[in-house]
Design an enzyme around this catalytic site. Structure first.
Site, PDB file in Angstrom:
ATOM      1  CG  HIS A   1      16.049  25.801 -13.790  1.00  0.00           C
ATOM      2  ND1 HIS A   1      16.574  25.466 -12.501  1.00  0.00           N
ATOM      3  CD2 HIS A   1      15.714  24.458 -14.353  1.00  0.00           C
ATOM      4  CE1 HIS A   1      16.423  23.990 -12.416  1.00  0.00           C
ATOM      5  NE2 HIS A   1      16.030  23.526 -13.467  1.00  0.00           N
TER       6      HIS A   1
ATOM      7  CE1 TYR B   1       5.511  38.061 -22.834  1.00  0.00           C
ATOM      8  CE2 TYR B   1       3.607  37.411 -23.337  1.00  0.00           C
ATOM      9  CZ  TYR B   1       4.087  38.246 -22.905  1.00  0.00           C
ATOM     10  OH  TYR B   1       3.686  39.460 -22.571  1.00  0.00           O
ATOM     11  N   GLY B   2       6.260  32.223 -21.915  1.00  0.00           N
ATOM     12  CA  GLY B   2       5.128  31.390 -21.029  1.00  0.00           C
ATOM     13  C   GLY B   2       5.032  32.357 -19.855  1.00  0.00           C
TER      14      GLY B   2
ATOM     15  CD  GLU C   1      11.254  21.220 -10.270  1.00  0.00           C
ATOM     16  OE1 GLU C   1      11.182  22.221 -10.635  1.00  0.00           O
ATOM     17  OE2 GLU C   1      11.476  20.278 -10.841  1.00  0.00           O
TER      18      GLU C   1
ATOM     19  CG  ASP D   1      14.610  23.077 -17.628  1.00  0.00           C
ATOM     20  OD1 ASP D   1      15.121  24.085 -17.577  1.00  0.00           O
ATOM     21  OD2 ASP D   1      14.240  22.476 -16.322  1.00  0.00           O
TER      22      ASP D   1
END
Length: 348
Positions: free
Chosen positions: A108, A25-26, A195, A83
């Site tokens: 992702h 729950y970010g 990135e 990740d």
């Protein structure tokens, strides 16, 4: 050209009677979880107790459970942990509860593409990746809009994986803006490359190099900060709204000419060769292995790099100057407003 889906291409009925578990729950988990719930989807939140995200989930009206319970109860299991944590969570808590008819959902493709998670062949595996932070996913949804998303199918055991993915995208608001079809490989490799070469690695190092060049030449740190860091937002906002050509029409002719005649001297052949090498390291899996190993060892290099970054002179002078600009601390809602032409300072 990529296939793009909109509201009329997705049907929330695909999710009728199904429960989606969000593991983590970010910022992204919160944005997607709240939007799913508001769209009438049954949602379970998995978040470890003891942290601010757990308390936030409670405040938002959820009753967080552990990952194992979430995986057991859910039909669609969405892994939104970081990740480097996903593979262990999957192995310990998700695998025991996977059975035909269930689905794995990602935002992702890192762990699927590089093989750290290898799902059984009898479940659907798909991705819905908003092209914006979770806070924006939420705020745009509440305003009646949406953030564009990427969609990809890795395994289509049910024959309905794409339809499920599009339904999820619709439930979080993505089809209001457009959902672009891609692959796990393409999303993962382009995301990491962007990135490392441009958005984080390239831009951060360019800012530091510009700052150091001016200070070493005898200019005041404050001037170097404003010219090489602070005003990046003005240019990025203009590019975000109107592209590079549109940005050129919002700056002075002097600045535009300087772009055309000097930009390639900074980002020249050497930089482009470095980008190709970075892309090669991503595509080969070398970067993924390096990052997983870095975490396994307790992040010695990561922590050293972080400390070096935090102690750079541009950070010290920046903190002092930002304290003078109270408007920078505006609410996220104000910060996320669309940039108008008038926000771009004339002559920059």
């Amino acid at each position: 050209m990529a296939k793009i889906y909109y509201d009329q291409d997705a049907d929330l009925k695909e999710l009728k009677g199904k429960t989606t578990a969000i593991v983590g729950y970010g910022i992204q988990g919160r944005g997607q979880g709240l939007n799913l719930r508001d769209s009438g989807i049954e949602v379970i939140i998995s978040q470890r107790p003891g942290g601010k995200n757990y308390e936030l989930a409670l405040e938002d009206g959820f009753k967080p459970v552990d990952a194992e319970e979430a995986a057991r109860k859910a039909d669609i299991i969405q892994l939104l942990a970081q990740d480097h944590l996903q593979a262990e969570i999957y192995r310990k808590s998700v695998v025991p509860h996977l059975k035909p008819g269930k689905a794995l959902l990602f935002s992702h493709g890192f762990n699927i593409h590089f093989g750290y998670i290898k799902p059984p062949k009898d479940i659907d595996v798909f991705m819905v990746a908003p092209k914006g932070p979770g806070a924006l996913v939420r705020s745009q949804f509440l305003e009646g809009g949406g953030v564009p998303c990427l969609v990809a199918v890795h395994q289509n055991a049910s024959g309905r994986a794409l339809q499920l993915a599009l339904a999820h995208a619709k439930a979080i608001g993505g089809t209001r803006a457009g959902v672009i079809e891609t692959t796990f490989r393409e999303e993962t490799e382009t995301d990491l490359f962007g990135e490392q070469s441009v958005l984080c690695g390239g831009l951060s190092e360019l800012i530091r190099a510009g700052y150091e060049t001016l200070v070493e030449a005898g200019y005041q740190p404050e001037m170097a900060y404003f010219e090489c860091l602070h005003e990046v937002k003005l240019i990025v906002d203009a590019i975000f709204v109107a592209g590079i050509s549109g940005m050129h029409r919002r700056v002075s002719d002097t600045a535009e000419y300087g772009d055309y005649t000097r930009g390639k001297r900074v980002i020249g052949r050497e930089a482009r060769e470095a980008m190709k090498k970075i892309l090669q390291e991503i595509r080969s899996g070398d970067f993924a292995r390096e990052w997983i190993e870095e975490n396994r060892k307790g992040r010695p290099n990561f922590n050293r790099f972080k400390a070096e970054c935090d102690s750079h002179p541009v950070e010290k002078i920046g903190a002092e100057l930002r304290s003078m600009m109270r408007w920078i601390q505006e609410s996220p809602k104000k910060q996320n407003r669309k940039v108008s032409k008038e926000k771009v300072k004339s002559g920059k």
